[in-house]
Design an enzyme around this catalytic site. Structure first.
Site, short mmCIF file in Angstrom:
data_model
loop_
_atom_site.label_atom_id
_atom_site.label_comp_id
_atom_site.label_asym_id
_atom_site.label_seq_id
_atom_site.Cartn_x
_atom_site.Cartn_y
_atom_site.Cartn_z
N TYR A 250 10.66 3.76 1.40
CA TYR A 250 9.41 3.00 1.40
C TYR A 250 8.94 2.74 -0.02
CZ TYR A 250 8.42 3.37 6.43
OH TYR A 250 8.46 3.23 7.79
N GLU B 57 -3.23 0.02 11.84
CA GLU B 57 -2.69 -1.32 11.63
C GLU B 57 -2.93 -2.25 12.82
OE1 GLU B 57 1.46 -0.92 10.41
OE2 GLU B 57 0.64 -0.32 8.47
C1 LIG Z 1 3.68 1.98 8.66
C2 LIG Z 1 3.44 1.91 7.35
C3 LIG Z 1 3.76 2.95 6.40
C4 LIG Z 1 3.61 2.67 5.06
C5 LIG Z 1 3.94 3.65 4.13
C6 LIG Z 1 4.42 4.87 4.57
O1 LIG Z 1 4.78 5.81 3.66
C7 LIG Z 1 4.54 5.15 5.89
C8 LIG Z 1 4.20 4.17 6.84
#
Ligand SMILES: C=Cc1ccc(O)cc1
Length: 178
Positions: free
Chosen positions: A26, A71
């Site tokens: 991520y 979200e």
């Molecule tokens: C679902 C989004 C999201 C964004 C960053 C993270 O570390 C975990 C989930």
């Protein structure tokens, strides 16, 4: 970047890349005290990217920061950053429909908010998929707050290397056009 983090002001404006212990990759940016941007490079929803997600961002204690948000998909997220240790703990609470139809969410979400909201009504929410994982931070950059260049295009193969090896941003943390 070798800075020591203490206050929220030290944390805001920082751009991170990290790998969860389950292998998911991520990229996440603390855009300001109530907004986050992110890009997902690996894992169940690799390819998804999001800007201007409203979030709650607090300092828990010196150098430890908690971020939580919910979200349009119905996915909830809680992140605990310990940047001085190059670590964080993230918990993602996926509605059942995202687990069953991840491809619907793999897009630039900002252009498809209505689709996310329709999908969360159309498909099932429960049981939720809980993903609690530690992650190791592999990159930190001082992007400054409200820098629209940090997360401004879809993830591509090799993007993490371009960022980590200094080919993506110039000295003012603006995207180098290519
Ligand atoms: C679902 C989004 C999201 C964004 C960053 C993270 O570390 C975990 C989930």
């Amino acid at each position: 970047m070798t800075k020591q983090f203490k206050e929220l002001e030290d944390f805001l404006g920082t751009h991170f890349i990290y790998t969860y212990d389950n292998g998911w990759n991520y990229e996440w940016y603390a855009k300001n005290d109530h907004t986050v941007d992110y890009r997902i490079h690996g894992g169940m929803v690799a390819g998804r990217w999001v800007r201007d997600q409203e979030a709650n961002i607090v300092k828990l204690t010196d150098g430890v920061f908690k971020i939580t948000w919910t979200e349009p998909t119905g996915t909830d997220v809680a992140l605990d950053f310990m940047p001085n240790e190059n670590k964080l703990h993230g918990t993602i609470f996926f509605p059942k429909w995202v687990e069953e139809h991840p491809e619907i969410t793999v897009t630039y979400q900002n252009d498809h908010i209505a689709l996310m909201e329709e999908s969360r009504e159309k498909y099932e929410t429960y049981p939720k998929l809980l993903v609690p994982e530690f992650a190791t931070i592999t990159y930190m950059g001082d992007a400054g707050q409200n820098n629209e260049d940090v997360i401004s295009q879809a993830p591509y193969e090799g993007m993490i290397e371009d960022i980590q090896e200094g080919r993506y941003f110039d000295e003012n943390y603006k995207k180098i056009n290519r």
